[in-house]
Structure formats: structure tokens, C-alpha cells
Design a protein around this motif. Structure first.
Motif, short mmCIF file in Angstrom:
data_model
loop_
_atom_site.label_atom_id
_atom_site.label_comp_id
_atom_site.label_asym_id
_atom_site.label_seq_id
_atom_site.Cartn_x
_atom_site.Cartn_y
_atom_site.Cartn_z
N GLU A 11 -14.35 0.21 -7.89
CA GLU A 11 -14.81 -0.52 -6.69
C GLU A 11 -15.59 0.41 -5.77
N VAL A 14 -14.24 1.54 -2.35
CA VAL A 14 -13.14 2.50 -2.47
C VAL A 14 -13.70 3.90 -2.75
N LYS A 55 -6.00 1.58 -12.64
CA LYS A 55 -6.51 0.32 -13.17
C LYS A 55 -8.04 0.33 -13.10
N GLY A 82 -3.33 1.03 -6.84
CA GLY A 82 -3.12 -0.03 -5.85
C GLY A 82 -1.84 -0.79 -6.14
N PHE A 83 -1.00 -0.28 -7.05
CA PHE A 83 0.22 -0.98 -7.42
C PHE A 83 1.45 -0.56 -6.63
N GLY A 84 1.26 0.22 -5.55
CA GLY A 84 2.42 0.64 -4.78
C GLY A 84 3.22 1.71 -5.52
N TYR A 85 4.40 2.01 -4.99
CA TYR A 85 5.22 3.09 -5.57
C TYR A 85 5.94 2.55 -6.79
N ASP A 86 5.60 3.11 -7.94
CA ASP A 86 6.19 2.62 -9.18
C ASP A 86 6.69 3.82 -9.98
N LYS A 104 -2.69 3.52 -2.91
CA LYS A 104 -3.62 2.97 -1.91
C LYS A 104 -2.85 2.28 -0.79
N ASN A 105 -1.55 2.15 -0.98
CA ASN A 105 -0.74 1.53 0.08
C ASN A 105 -0.27 2.56 1.11
N MET A 106 -0.57 3.85 0.86
CA MET A 106 -0.13 4.89 1.81
C MET A 106 -1.02 4.86 3.05
#
Lengths: 130, 359
Positions: A11, A14, A55, A82-86, A104-106
Motif C-alpha cells: 500500500e 503506508v 501480508k 496489520g494483524f495486531g499482536y499475534d 501497525k496497531n502500535m
């Protein structure tokens, strides 16, 4: 901090944001939109850090990571997602040799400081080994 | 002339009386003349109280919805009218007022003259199968929602990251009017709010495999109670009563994930009692296979129609709830091969029952 960074994200907004954020940290930054382009670019140029989205359209980030580590085991690779903490995803990235993981959620400030920390730690570790 | 010997007739009667199905026969006017023991047991009525009564009054209580009775009657009337067998899945209340699903097979019985003599109902209790089907349906539905949610959250995360990053970069500029700075701070706070919501969504959607180790449920409960003080709790007095079983077998569990479940349930219990009340935590071994935890409160209770949706994501009756807490709990317990159930009565309180397999 003066790293040469290659950003891989499909993207454009980004990629542009990473360029601006890292340039402020005195990094020289280039960016590409796919794993295939990243592998081509890495053949032509040397980078200190690869900032790689998990991704991607086409080849996935994990696949790119695996291929990059085969040819450039010393390259510092930091994964972005962009999937958060996994936890499971982090474990998989570490297994394939990435040095760190930023979401990307930080909050942006935390993301930049994490980037600096991962890059610094990886660089120090590398220089101790050599 | 009966085709059976006297011994065979006696045997047939014993078989019917002891069969693991409900057996009910009534005449063309609807008055019951034969029933078996299982029917006596489920209705809580003895044979004397059943024989001669209208079959609908035998099967249903006064409190049962008239519509349920009318639907069953319509199917039976159809059998009578067209002299053909039928079947019907009925929900009836048992002697303890619990709902039971019964699959009835309806057979019209004709006399030698061809006249309708009566109707034979044979019923099979399929409550457990229904529960299992419902659980499978629920699990599949949650998995599908989880996948959808993860995809959506990822798509939202990317533009949000750009908005948030650009806003923060603008805020770093020194020459901003106070009006612009104030507006940017609002944008920043609101993007932060979306980010936190997305984190909850990811948590719900993730099928993170628990890191299992042998742990004692009592220890998890004890470790969770001090953590509650870090959360915003209603100011009214709430008493916590613990009844933690000695000799509880350890379970295989992920400490962090299970702590999250119990914190969620305890916070919900607090929030259900804004005027104060009592939370009871009870543990025990269940059927030599599971450790069981019951968390009860004396809050306002949950209406029957809401119970089915309680573990669905985004279902919330709280003003500022995201409706994800209980669905996260549900996923965690399922990933532990356990079960989570709820029993509730309006104005009396609610009990959550968790069962986790022994290590």
C-alpha cells in the motif's frame, strides 16, 4: 541511527509514511510494493534493514523472509503486520530468522522506538559474532 | 382374538412400560388411556393423574406457551383427519421445569371397522443431541465470524495506521495554531480508540493455541482476585465468597488465557450488581474428568431470550460494552477443550459454569 532501509508494503500510503518516519530518524529509505520486487532490489543493492509487511499481494512476507535469509542471512529483517499482536505469527517469523516485529496497531512513537531497538540489537549481535 | 399368547402380551406390556421412549395413547376425543413409566417420570405426574386426562394437559404445563401446544395439536389433528402417521419435534417442560426436546412419532390407530380408535405417540428425548448440534453450530458460526472480523480489522488497520502516523507527525510541528492542535489531538485520541477496539477484535478472532501446563484452578482463581483492583469497579459493596475444593485435580491450561477468562467473568459479575451484592466462586471435580468452576452473582439476571446470544461477538447490553468479552472467554475455553455454560434467572442472578479437562 543511519540505517539503509528497504520498506516492502503493497500500500503506497503506508510505504510513504514509513519513508517519512524513517527519514526523520536519518535513515536512507527505499521502498517497493511486492516481495518479488524486494528480492530483485536486494540483488542489486545492499541494505542494513528490510522492513517487510507480512501480508503482501503475491508472494507472502513469510515466504520473502525465508528466501532472503537463504541468500542474505546477515540482513536485519523486521516484520510489519496489520494483524495486531499475534504470538503464533511472531514465533513463525522468529523461526524464519526475523529480528523483530512491529504492528501497525502500535502508537507511532512506540513503533519507531521498537524499530530502532530491534535494528540496534541485531546490529550489535552481528558485530559481536564477526 | 389377540395374535399373542398371554405370556407375550404380558411381556409386551412390560417392554412398553420400561422402554426408554415416551409412550402415550389417547382416544379419538383426546383422553389418555395408556402411558408408560418414562412419561410419568418426565411429567412428574403419576399414572392415576394421567389416565383420563386430555393428552395436551398431560404433556404441557399451564405456564407453557399456548402456541407450542397448538402447533403440536395441529400436527396430530392432521394425522387424525388424513389417517396418516406424522412426526413432530416438541419442546416441553419436564418435572423440574427444564426444557426438553422430544421427537414424537404420531400414529393413528384404526379399529377393525376402520373407525379411528385413537392416537399413539412415541417420543424420543433428543435434548442432548440438540445441545450438541447447537454447540457445533455455535462454534462454526463463531469461527466464520472470527475469520471475517480478522479480515476486516486488518483492512481497517492499514488506513488507520496512516491516519494515526500522519496526525502524530503533524502534531510534532511547533508552528500550529491552538485550534488546529486541538483538532489534531481529537483525531489522535479517536484513532487511538479505534486501534484499541481493533486489538479486541483481533483477540476475539485469533485461534491462539493455549500453552498448556498442569495447573490448579484454585491457584488461578487466587491469582486473579488481586488483579481485579486494577479495574474500574462499581463503588457499591460486593462480597466475594470462595468455596474452593480441596483435592482438586490439576487441569491442562494456559495461565494467562484462563486468568483473562476469570477476570472477564468476575468483572461482568461486578457490573451486573451496581447496587452491590454477592459473588460466589465454587470449584470442584466433576465426573472424574473435569475441574468445574461456578461463578455466581446476585445481580439482575439475564432474560431467557438473551442467553442464546450471550457468547456471540458484539452482543452487549452494557452502555459502553464492545460485546467481545464473553466471546473471547468462549473461544479460550473451547481451545482448552472445555465448556462454558450459563444459567440465569431474572432478578435472582446468574451462574457461569466452566468445565476444564484434567491434566
Amino acid at each position: 541511527m543511519a540505517y539503509k532501509v528497504l520498506v516492502v508494503d503493497d500500500e503506497a500510503p503506508v510505504r510513504d509514511l514509513f519513508q517519512d518516519l524513517l527519514k526523520k530518524e536519518e535513515c536512507s529509505v527505499k521502498s517497493v510494493s511486492s516481495g518479488e520486487e524486494a528480492l530483485d532490489m536486494l540483488k542489486k543493492e545492499d541494505f542494513d534493514v528490510l522492513l517487510l509487511d507480512i501480508k503482501l499481494t503475491g508472494m507472502s512476507g513469510l515466504e520473502v523472509l525465508r528466501k532472503v535469509k537463504e541468500v542474505k542471512p546477515d540482513l536485519i529483517v523486521i516484520m510489519i503486520t496489520g494483524f495486531g499482536y499475534d504470538e503464533d505469527l511472531i514465533a513463525k517469523c522468529r523461526e524464519f530468522g526475523c529480528s523483530g516485529y512491529i504492528g501497525k496497531n502500535m502508537p507511532i512513537s512506540q513503533m519507531v522506538s521498537n524499530f530502532k531497538l530491534f535494528a540496534k540489537t541485531a546490529k550489535e549481535k552481528k558485530s559481536k559474532e564477526t | 382374538m389377540s395374535p399373542f399368547t398371554q405370556e407375550a402380551e404380558k411381556l409386551l406390556f412390560r417392554l412398553i412400560d420400561n422402554a426408554n421412549v415416551f409412550f402415550l395413547y389417547f382416544d379419538a376425543d383426546g383422553n389418555v388411556s395408556v402411558c408408560n413409566k418414562k412419561l410419568e417420570y418426565i411429567t412428574g405426574k403419576n399414572r392415576e393423574g394421567i389416565i383420563g386426562q386430555n393428552w395436551l394437559n398431560v404433556l404441557y404445563r399451564n405456564s407453557d406457551a399456548a402456541i407450542k401446544q397448538q402447533m403440536f395439536k395441529a400436527v396430530v389433528d392432521d394425522s387424525i383427519k388424513y389417517r396418516r402417521p406424522n412426526s413432530f419435534e416438541a419442546v416441553i417442560s419436564d418435572r423440574d421445569n427444564n426444557e426438553r426436546f422430544i421427537f414424537w412419532s404420531i400414529t393413528p390407530i384404526a379399529a377393525a371397522t376402520g373407525e379411528l380408535e385413537g392416537i399413539l405417540l412415541i417420543g424420543d428425548d433428543i435434548t442432548e443431541r440438540k445441545k450438541l448440534e447447537y454447540q457445533i453450530f455455535q462454534t462454526e458460526k463463531l469461527a466464520a465470524i472470527g475469520q471475517f472480523v480478522a479480515g476486516m480489522a486488518h483492512e481497517i488497520n492499514n488506513p488507520l495506521f496512516v491516519i494515526s502516523g500522519r496526525t502524530d507527525m503533524l502534531l510534532e510541528q511547533k508552528r500550529l495554531s491552538s485550534k488546529v492542535r486541538e483538532s489534531l489531538n481529537i483525531v489522535s485520541a479517536q484513532t487511538d480508540r479505534i486501534r484499541k477496539l481493533l486489538d479486541r477484535l483481533f483477540k476475539f478472532s485469533r485461534k491462539s493455541q493455549p500453552k498448556l501446563e498442569a495447573i490448579n484452578i484454585n491457584d488461578i482463581i487466587e491469582s486473579v482476585l488481586p488483579l481485579l483492583s486494577y479495574h474500574k469497579l462499581p463503588s457499591s459493596a460486593v462480597n466475594i465468597e470462595k468455596d474452593l475444593a480441596e483435592g482438586l485435580f490439576p487441569i491442562k491450561g494456559d495461565l494467562n488465557q484462563l486468568q483473562e477468562v476469570f477476570i472477564n467473568l468476575l468483572l461482568n459479575a461486578y457490573q451486573s450488581m451496581p447496587e452491590g451484592g454477592k459473588i460466589a466462586i465454587k470449584t470442584g471435580n466433576f465426573q472424574d474428568r473435569y475441574a468445574e468452576v461456578l461463578i455466581s452473582n446476585t445481580g439482575g439476571g439475564i432474560p431467557q431470550q438473551d442467553l442464546k446470544n450471550l457468547f456471540m461477538p458484539f452482543f452487549s447490553k452494557k452502555k459502553d460494552g464492545t460485546g467481545l468479552g464473553l466471546s473471547i472467554c468462549y473461544n479460550i475455553i473451547k481451545n482448552h477443550n472445555g465448556s462454558i455454560d450459563v444459567e440465569s434467572q431474572v432478578n435472582k442472578g446468574t451462574t457461569f459454569i466452566i468445565k476444564l479437562p484434567f491434566a
